[in-house]
Structures are given as C-alpha cells and as structure tokens.
Motif scaffolding. Structure first.
Motif, short mmCIF file in Angstrom:
data_model
loop_
_atom_site.label_atom_id
_atom_site.label_comp_id
_atom_site.label_asym_id
_atom_site.label_seq_id
_atom_site.Cartn_x
_atom_site.Cartn_y
_atom_site.Cartn_z
N GLY A 53 -6.61 -3.34 -0.14
CA GLY A 53 -5.48 -3.55 0.76
C GLY A 53 -5.77 -3.08 2.18
O GLY A 53 -5.32 -3.70 3.15
N ALA A 54 -6.53 -1.98 2.30
CA ALA A 54 -6.89 -1.47 3.62
C ALA A 54 -7.70 -2.50 4.39
O ALA A 54 -7.49 -2.72 5.59
CB ALA A 54 -7.69 -0.17 3.48
N ASN A 69 0.82 -1.21 0.00
CA ASN A 69 0.00 0.00 0.00
C ASN A 69 0.86 1.26 0.00
O ASN A 69 0.48 2.28 -0.61
CB ASN A 69 -0.94 -0.01 1.19
N ASP A 70 2.01 1.22 0.67
CA ASP A 70 2.91 2.37 0.66
C ASP A 70 3.39 2.67 -0.76
O ASP A 70 3.50 3.84 -1.16
CB ASP A 70 4.11 2.11 1.57
N ILE A 72 -7.83 2.63 -10.57
CA ILE A 72 -7.51 1.22 -10.34
C ILE A 72 -6.59 1.09 -9.12
O ILE A 72 -6.80 0.24 -8.25
CB ILE A 72 -6.86 0.60 -11.58
N PHE A 73 -5.58 1.94 -9.06
CA PHE A 73 -4.67 1.93 -7.91
C PHE A 73 -5.42 2.26 -6.62
O PHE A 73 -5.16 1.67 -5.57
CB PHE A 73 -3.53 2.92 -8.13
N LEU A 74 -6.33 3.23 -6.69
CA LEU A 74 -7.10 3.62 -5.51
C LEU A 74 -8.00 2.48 -5.04
O LEU A 74 -8.17 2.27 -3.84
CB LEU A 74 -7.94 4.86 -5.82
N CYS A 75 -8.56 1.74 -5.99
CA CYS A 75 -9.39 0.58 -5.65
C CYS A 75 -8.54 -0.50 -4.96
O CYS A 75 -8.96 -1.07 -3.95
CB CYS A 75 -10.06 0.02 -6.90
#
Length: 302
Positions: free
Chosen positions: A230-231, A37-38, A222-225
C-alpha cells in the motif's frame, strides 16, 4: 512497463495521459489506499509498537519494488540526488511514525479530519517553494474545504485536545513530502524514488527497532506486507497525480479521504459520524466539485 508503453493499450491509455481529470482520479486513489492503510495500522497497533510497524512497512515496500528495479532496462539505481533522497526518507519515517501513532490514539474519522490541515499547508508550500501559480479558484476551493473542516471539528473542540497535535505534525510533514515529490519527479524515475524512499526509511526505523521488538505473528506479517504494498501504491498514485496536473489544483481532493475514513471506521470499528461531520463533509465535497468544474473549463478553453 513504462507509462509510454501503457498508453498504447486502450484500456490504460486514459489513465497515463496528462490532464486534470487524470490527476483527480489518482488523487482519489491516494485517499482510498491511505484510508485502507490506516485501518491496517490500527489493527497492527493493538499489539505491535509504532517503530516496528514503520520498519516493516518500508521493508516490505522496498522488497516489493526491488524486482521491478532489476527488470527495468535502465539502471534505476543511479541518482543525482542522494541528499534529497536521504532527507525525504528521514522526513517520511517521522511522518509515518506520527501517522501510525495517531490512528491508534484517535478515531479514524476524527484523525482524518485533523490531518486535513495537510492541503492547507501544502497550498502555500506549492506557491512559495514550487513557484506554482495558485489562482483565486484554487484558493477559494481550499478555503471552502477549510470551512468544512471547521464544521467537522467544532463541536466541543475535542479534536484539538493534546493528541490532535500528533496528526497535525504528521500532516505538515506529509505536505512537505508532497513538495519534494513534485520537485524530484521531474528528473528521477518513479521506481528510483520508491526504492530509495523505502531503503532510507527502513534504515532510520531500524535504529530504534531493538528497543521495541515484539515477534510478529503470521497474521500480522501478512498485514505488514499489505501495508508495504500500500505504501508503494500511494506513492505511485502521488507521482501519477502530480505528473498529470498542478499539485495545487488537486489539494481540495485530499478532503475526500474523510469519506473513506468514515466508511471504514463504521464498518470495522462501529464508529458512526455525527451530523456535523456529515455536514462538513458535504461542504468539502462541494469544494472538490467546484474546483473540478473550473479546472475542466480551463482545459477546454486551452
């Protein structure tokens, strides 16, 4: 599918049972997903504002967990701890905001090294707030990890420039979130915790969203999803780890995130750890192996 039903499947049975080694597995998974996620937040932070990243991360987190809430037999929307959920969401929004900012102003390995003060904060929190028994082996292992951290950040003291206070603040807040999770998991379902955490943090972030809005591209969405998924994975692993064994016993394994961060920093950003960082990581690894050996020995005696 609940933990009970999963335990009836041989391939999953070991992972959902209570035990120290199971706790270690889930603790390592937290570190892996957190480092991933980082990397995503660093890529996203090249164009999007921190507020947007926090908002979308928790929005997608809420969306992905909602179908699981609706499919469950029990009414998971009921809760006896609305104030605790609200406080946890507020603290979580602040913590992630600081975390997202820190990975975009510092190298991944250096940022992770500073964030290692989280377990150092968590151990006394577990002792005073959770009333957990913290024996000398756990204190010794955590102290060894602290020595490893000092070796990592010592050269030139660059890690303690003003920017370092950002990940340090995030680490303290994350430690408190862990304490809250350990308290609430005893009465709240995992999905309930995930859902209200996502809803609350999305609401808090949305209050500032109009001031920093930039329309995301499809690639960024897509990355935000993935960040939202991941959260949820981090929290699932967190709950499973704390349901498996004492939270304080897992504190030293937080240091293994440095190994993941160093690897990802090299692969994606060409960041090569210095010899002192590798030496410090070795000391951290020894502390993790030491506590693992001692806790397994205690379980066998019990």
């Amino acid at each position: 599918m609940t933990s009970t039903s999963l335990s009836n499947i041989p391939i999953f049975g070991w992972f959902v049972r209570r035990g120290y080694l199971q706790g270690v597995f889930w603790a390592l998974m937290i570190c892996l997903v957190s480092s991933t996620n980082d990397v995503l937040m660093r890529f996203l932070g090249e164009r999007l504002h921190v507020v947007q990243i926090v908002f979308f991360r928790f929005l997608f987190s809420t969306i992905t967990v909602l179908p699981l809430m609706l499919r469950h037999e029990k009414n998971l929307f009921k809760t006896d701890q609305p104030k605790a959920h609200a406080l946890r969401a507020f603290v979580g929004a602040l913590a992630l905001g600081l975390c997202c900012l820190s990975v975009n102003i510092m190298p991944l390995a250096e940022n992770t090294a500073v964030m290692f003060c989280e377990p150092l904060c968590f151990l006394p929190m577990a002792y005073f707030l959770l009333k957990e028994k913290v024996d000398k082996d756990r204190w010794l292992a955590t102290f060894m990890g602290f020595i490893g951290l000092l070796i990592i950040i010592q050269p030139g003291m660059d890690s303690f420039r003003s920017e370092a206070f950002v990940p340090m603040g995030a680490a303290i807040l994350f430690a408190y979130l862990c304490v809250m999770a350990k308290r609430m998991i005893a009465t709240e379902h995992t999905l309930t915790l995930l859902f209200y955490f996502g809803v609350g943090t999305t609401i808090f972030a949305s209050l500032f969203l109009p001031f920093f809005w930039i329309t995301p591209t499809l690639h960024e969405l897509i990355f935000l999803c993935l960040l939202g998924v991941g959260a949820n994975l981090i929290q699932v692993c967190l709950f499973r780890a704390y349901a498996s064994t004492d939270a304080s016993a897992l504190a030293p394994f937080r240091y293994t995130e440095f190994l993941f961060a160093s690897t990802f920093g090299f692969l994606f950003f060409g960041q090569i750890p210095e010899l002192s960082i590798i030496l410090g990581a070795g000391v951290i690894g020894l502390s993790a192996f030491y506590i693992s050996y001692m806790e397994t020995k205690k379980e066998n005696k019990g």
